[in-house]
Scaffold this motif. Structure first.
Motif: not given
Lengths: 188, 179
Positions: A70-72, A100-104, A113-124, A135-139
């Protein structure tokens, strides 16, 4: 044998941690930077919480398994001086090797396991990011979404509340028997 | 066709009396619950979580680098439990693989970068291709080849798989030599 390994190859934790008293953070996990961890959160060995570009706040009842990162991250343009805080809600599960780099991140999500979430994606809340998906999209991923399979197909799940409390309770009892725990950094 | 020699740094691996070769960079939690039945090779940066439940590796197993072997968790009515993980003989596990199965049979080949979901059962003589994701509680029958995400059966193995795997793991062990 893992005692011998620890002195040789264990990455060092450094920084300012505020860890709740009933959270279990194994000392073999690596925490860097300003990290706040809520109550009854379990962090397995070899997990890495890297608050490089700003603080990370992790809520209660989360389960962070092995090799999770988990990286900011520091933003690529060095001029931007705004320090953003990464907020992870309650009841999330980060399975082995998730990144996970997701900020929210909201509550009760599962990062398989082994999933990746980029910095620009937000997960509710209450989403499942399937194993191996990235997930790489900004949404913002809407609540109750499941993302799975090789093509990252998106489904809306019916709201089934399955809580992780059993596993967390068991781990909170078991892990201190085998691991040294990282505690809060006391103010000097 | 002969397996080439793979050399390892003598100071990087610990060799036990029963011929197990375990890398010092592995994270073996709860090592008294981890049983390696002889001539196993556990390569660098693996994680084996014996602290959660017993983990049993059969003879002549090879575990690739950076793999994670962790017992599955089952939710039960009276509170959940971590189930012991039993891996058979002559099993080859690739690199970067995550294994949370409850049982892996003998003579199994698991490729690189796989995810074997919680409580899966892999019967003897099966093969899991690279980059496969097996959903939780999948049962992989004998002589099946599984691939894809989610893992589905894509082929069948010949009857000689037992001999092939047994020869492959034995030969890997023989050619895994100290520098």
């Amino acid at each position: 044998m893992s005692e011998a390994n620890k002195s040789r190859s264990q990455p060092k934790s450094s920084g300012n941690f505020k860890i709740a008293k009933d959270a279990v953070v194994c000392s073999e996990a690596q925490l860097v930077g300003d990290v706040t961890i809520g109550s009854r959160t379990v962090i397995h060995p070899t997990a890495r919480i890297l608050a490089e570009g700003g603080p990370i706040v992790i809520g209660d009842n989360n389960l962070i398994q092995e090799k999770v990162t988990i990286i900011n991250s520091k933003p690529s343009n060095v001029e931007s001086s705004n320090v953003r805080c990464m907020i992870i809600g309650n009841g999330n599960v980060f399975e082995v090797g998730a990144y996970s780099e997701s900020m929210v991140v909201g509550d009760r999500n599962t990062f398989e396991a082994k999933s990746r979430v980029s910095r620009v994606t937000a997960i509710s809340s209450h989403c499942v990011i399937g194993a191996g998906c990235s997930l790489d999209s900004a949404e913002t991923i809407p609540p109750d979404t499941m993302i799975c399979g090789r093509e990252n197909r998106q489904f809306t799940m019916k709201s089934v509340h399955s809580s992780n409390q059993q596993q967390l309770d068991l781990l909170i009892k078991m892990l201190p028997n085998y691991h040294r725990l990282t505690k809060s950094v006391q103010p000097a | 066709m002969e397996q080439p020699d793979v050399f390892y740094d003598g100071s990087e691996y610990i060799e036990t009396a029963s011929g197990n070769k375990v890398s010092r960079s592995c994270v073996l939690c709860g090592s008294r619950n981890i049983v390696l039945n002889g001539k196993c090779i556990v390569q660098s940066d693996c994680i084996v979580r014996g602290d959660l439940a017993n983990i049993n590796l059969g003879r002549l197993c090879v575990v690739g680098k950076r793999s994670v072997i962790t017992p599955p968790f089952k939710k039960l009515l009276g509170g959940g439990a971590f189930y012991p993980l039993q891996i058979g003989d002559n099993v080859f596990v690739g690199e970067d693989t995550v294994i949370s199965a409850v049982q892996v049979g003998s003579y199994v080949y698991i490729g690189n970068n796989c995810v074997i979901g919680q409580s899966c059962v892999l019967k003897d003589c099966c093969k899991i291709e690279d980059n496969t994701v097996l959903p939780p509680e999948t049962v992989v029958p004998s002589f099946a080849i599984f691939a894809g995400s989610p893992g589905t059966m894509v082929g069948e193995l010949p009857e000689s798989t037992q001999d092939i795997m047994s020869e492959a793991t034995r030969s890997f062990y023989q050619h895994f030599k100290k520098l």
